[in-house]
Design a protein around this motif. Structure first.
Motif, PDB file in Angstrom:
ATOM      1  N   LYS A 147       0.815  -1.214   0.000  1.00 55.48           N
ATOM      2  CA  LYS A 147       0.000   0.000   0.000  1.00 55.48           C
ATOM      3  C   LYS A 147       0.847   1.262   0.000  1.00 55.48           C
ATOM      4  N   MET A 148       2.017   1.198   0.597  1.00 55.35           N
ATOM      5  CA  MET A 148       2.915   2.352   0.673  1.00 55.35           C
ATOM      6  C   MET A 148       4.286   1.960   0.151  1.00 55.35           C
ATOM      7  N   LYS A 149       5.015   2.961  -0.282  1.00 51.02           N
ATOM      8  CA  LYS A 149       6.384   2.721  -0.725  1.00 51.02           C
ATOM      9  C   LYS A 149       7.281   2.451   0.475  1.00 51.02           C
ATOM     10  N   GLU A 150       8.437   1.873   0.197  1.00 47.10           N
ATOM     11  CA  GLU A 150       9.482   1.770   1.217  1.00 47.10           C
ATOM     12  C   GLU A 150       9.889   3.188   1.602  1.00 47.10           C
ATOM     13  N   PRO A 151      10.356   3.399   2.820  1.00 48.64           N
ATOM     14  CA  PRO A 151      10.810   4.752   3.170  1.00 48.64           C
ATOM     15  C   PRO A 151      12.026   5.155   2.340  1.00 48.64           C
ATOM     16  N   SER A 152      12.071   6.421   1.966  1.00 53.82           N
ATOM     17  CA  SER A 152      13.228   6.935   1.223  1.00 53.82           C
ATOM     18  C   SER A 152      14.469   6.898   2.094  1.00 53.82           C
ATOM     19  N   PHE A 153      14.279   7.147   3.379  1.00 52.13           N
ATOM     20  CA  PHE A 153      15.373   7.051   4.345  1.00 52.13           C
ATOM     21  C   PHE A 153      14.810   7.000   5.746  1.00 52.13           C
ATOM     22  N   LEU A 154      15.638   6.535   6.657  1.00 52.02           N
ATOM     23  CA  LEU A 154      15.375   6.567   8.093  1.00 52.02           C
ATOM     24  C   LEU A 154      16.490   7.394   8.709  1.00 52.02           C
ATOM     25  N   MET A 155      16.128   8.344   9.574  1.00 50.47           N
ATOM     26  CA  MET A 155      17.143   9.264  10.084  1.00 50.47           C
ATOM     27  C   MET A 155      16.953   9.537  11.573  1.00 50.47           C
ATOM     28  N   ILE A 156      18.080   9.608  12.251  1.00 49.66           N
ATOM     29  CA  ILE A 156      18.109  10.072  13.626  1.00 49.66           C
ATOM     30  C   ILE A 156      18.735  11.458  13.585  1.00 49.66           C
ATOM     31  N   LEU A 157      17.953  12.459  13.932  1.00 50.62           N
ATOM     32  CA  LEU A 157      18.409  13.845  13.935  1.00 50.62           C
ATOM     33  C   LEU A 157      18.917  14.156  15.339  1.00 50.62           C
ATOM     34  N   THR A 158      20.167  14.566  15.444  1.00 53.06           N
ATOM     35  CA  THR A 158      20.808  14.659  16.757  1.00 53.06           C
ATOM     36  C   THR A 158      21.425  16.032  17.027  1.00 53.06           C
ATOM     37  N   GLY A 159      21.851  16.173  18.258  1.00 54.82           N
ATOM     38  CA  GLY A 159      22.624  17.342  18.657  1.00 54.82           C
ATOM     39  C   GLY A 159      24.105  17.021  18.688  1.00 54.82           C
ATOM     40  N   THR A 160      24.492  15.916  18.086  1.00 53.98           N
ATOM     41  CA  THR A 160      25.893  15.510  18.055  1.00 53.98           C
ATOM     42  C   THR A 160      26.614  16.215  16.909  1.00 53.98           C
ATOM     43  N   GLU A 161      27.869  15.869  16.671  1.00 53.92           N
ATOM     44  CA  GLU A 161      28.674  16.596  15.701  1.00 53.92           C
ATOM     45  C   GLU A 161      28.957  15.851  14.401  1.00 53.92           C
ATOM     46  N   LEU A 162      28.808  14.540  14.368  1.00 55.39           N
ATOM     47  CA  LEU A 162      29.192  13.774  13.178  1.00 55.39           C
ATOM     48  C   LEU A 162      27.981  13.198  12.471  1.00 55.39           C
TER      49      LEU A 162
END
Length: 123
Positions: A90-105
Protein backbone atom coordinates in the motif's frame (compact mmCIF):
# COMPACT_ATOMS: atom_id res chain seq x y z
CA UNK A 1 10.30 31.04 30.52
CA UNK A 2 13.28 32.89 31.97
CA UNK A 3 15.57 29.97 31.35
CA UNK A 4 19.30 30.39 31.43
CA UNK A 5 21.80 27.99 29.87
CA UNK A 6 22.73 26.70 33.32
CA UNK A 7 19.07 26.01 34.20
CA UNK A 8 18.58 24.14 30.94
CA UNK A 9 21.62 21.99 31.68
CA UNK A 10 20.04 21.04 35.01
CA UNK A 11 17.03 19.49 33.27
CA UNK A 12 18.12 17.49 30.21
CA UNK A 13 14.65 16.01 29.83
CA UNK A 14 13.11 19.46 29.33
CA UNK A 15 16.04 20.52 27.17
CA UNK A 16 15.36 17.45 25.02
CA UNK A 17 11.74 18.54 24.48
CA UNK A 18 12.92 21.99 23.39
CA UNK A 19 15.46 20.41 21.03
CA UNK A 20 12.77 18.17 19.54
CA UNK A 21 10.55 21.22 18.94
CA UNK A 22 13.42 23.01 17.19
CA UNK A 23 14.05 19.99 14.96
CA UNK A 24 10.34 19.61 14.19
CA UNK A 25 10.20 23.27 13.13
CA UNK A 26 13.22 22.87 10.85
CA UNK A 27 11.88 19.66 9.29
CA UNK A 28 8.54 21.35 8.60
CA UNK A 29 10.22 24.32 6.92
CA UNK A 30 12.28 22.09 4.63
CA UNK A 31 9.40 19.71 3.88
CA UNK A 32 7.01 22.53 3.03
CA UNK A 33 9.60 24.01 0.65
CA UNK A 34 9.23 20.87 -1.49
CA UNK A 35 5.45 20.63 -1.02
CA UNK A 36 5.65 18.03 1.72
CA UNK A 37 4.22 17.66 5.20
CA UNK A 38 5.49 16.45 8.56
CA UNK A 39 3.45 14.22 10.84
CA UNK A 40 4.00 12.48 14.16
CA UNK A 41 3.45 8.70 14.23
CA UNK A 42 2.33 6.61 17.18
CA UNK A 43 0.45 3.33 16.99
CA UNK A 44 -1.48 1.25 19.50
CA UNK A 45 1.59 -0.76 20.47
CA UNK A 46 3.48 2.41 21.48
CA UNK A 47 5.76 2.40 18.46
CA UNK A 48 6.42 5.97 17.40
CA UNK A 49 8.43 8.25 15.17
CA UNK A 50 9.01 11.86 16.11
CA UNK A 51 8.49 12.91 12.50
CA UNK A 52 7.29 11.34 9.30
CA UNK A 53 8.04 13.45 6.26
CA UNK A 54 5.49 12.77 3.51
CA UNK A 55 5.66 14.04 -0.05
CA UNK A 56 2.64 14.15 -2.36
CA UNK A 57 4.17 11.60 -4.75
CA UNK A 58 4.09 8.93 -2.03
CA UNK A 59 7.70 9.18 -0.91
CA UNK A 60 8.19 9.32 2.84
CA UNK A 61 10.85 9.13 5.54
CA UNK A 62 10.82 8.54 9.28
CA UNK A 63 12.86 10.59 11.74
CA UNK A 64 13.67 10.17 15.41
CA UNK A 65 15.07 13.18 17.28
CA UNK A 66 17.68 12.53 19.97
CA UNK A 67 19.74 15.19 21.67
CA UNK A 68 22.72 13.00 22.54
CA UNK A 69 24.50 9.93 21.28
CA UNK A 70 23.40 7.61 24.12
CA UNK A 71 19.93 7.20 22.61
CA UNK A 72 20.98 6.53 19.01
CA UNK A 73 20.86 2.73 19.21
CA UNK A 74 17.34 2.66 20.67
CA UNK A 75 16.14 5.22 18.12
CA UNK A 76 17.50 3.11 15.26
CA UNK A 77 15.66 0.05 16.57
CA UNK A 78 12.39 2.02 16.66
CA UNK A 79 12.87 3.27 13.11
CA UNK A 80 13.66 -0.22 11.80
CA UNK A 81 10.63 -1.64 13.65
CA UNK A 82 8.45 1.00 12.03
CA UNK A 83 9.84 0.16 8.60
CA UNK A 84 8.97 -3.53 9.16
CA UNK A 85 5.37 -2.63 10.09
CA UNK A 86 4.68 -0.72 6.89
CA UNK A 87 2.59 -2.56 4.35
CA UNK A 88 4.70 -2.00 1.23
CA UNK A 89 1.85 -3.20 -0.97
CA UNK A 90 0.00 0.00 0.00
CA UNK A 91 2.92 2.35 0.67
CA UNK A 92 6.38 2.72 -0.72
CA UNK A 93 9.48 1.77 1.22
CA UNK A 94 10.81 4.75 3.17
CA UNK A 95 13.23 6.93 1.22
CA UNK A 96 15.37 7.05 4.34
CA UNK A 97 15.37 6.57 8.09
CA UNK A 98 17.14 9.26 10.08
CA UNK A 99 18.11 10.07 13.63
CA UNK A 100 18.41 13.85 13.93
CA UNK A 101 20.81 14.66 16.76
CA UNK A 102 22.62 17.34 18.66
CA UNK A 103 25.89 15.51 18.05
CA UNK A 104 28.67 16.60 15.70
CA UNK A 105 29.19 13.77 13.18
CA UNK A 106 26.94 12.66 10.33
CA UNK A 107 27.18 9.06 9.18
CA UNK A 108 25.25 6.12 7.80
CA UNK A 109 25.00 3.15 10.10
CA UNK A 110 25.49 -0.42 8.87
CA UNK A 111 21.70 -0.94 9.13
CA UNK A 112 21.12 1.97 6.71
CA UNK A 113 19.87 4.47 9.28
CA UNK A 114 21.37 7.94 8.91
CA UNK A 115 22.60 9.83 11.98
CA UNK A 116 22.56 13.54 11.18
CA UNK A 117 23.39 16.56 13.35
CA UNK A 118 20.69 19.23 13.17
CA UNK A 119 23.33 21.68 11.94
CA UNK A 120 23.62 19.68 8.70
CA UNK A 121 20.07 20.49 7.60
CA UNK A 122 20.20 22.94 4.71
CA UNK A 123 18.09 23.86 1.74
Amino acid sequence: MRLTPSRLLEDFNYFGFLFESLCDRDLRIYAEAIDGQVFHYRDGSGLEADAVIALHDGRWAAVEVKLGSKEIEEAAVHLLDLKQKVNTEKMKEPSFLMILTGTELAYRRDDGVYVVPVGCLKE
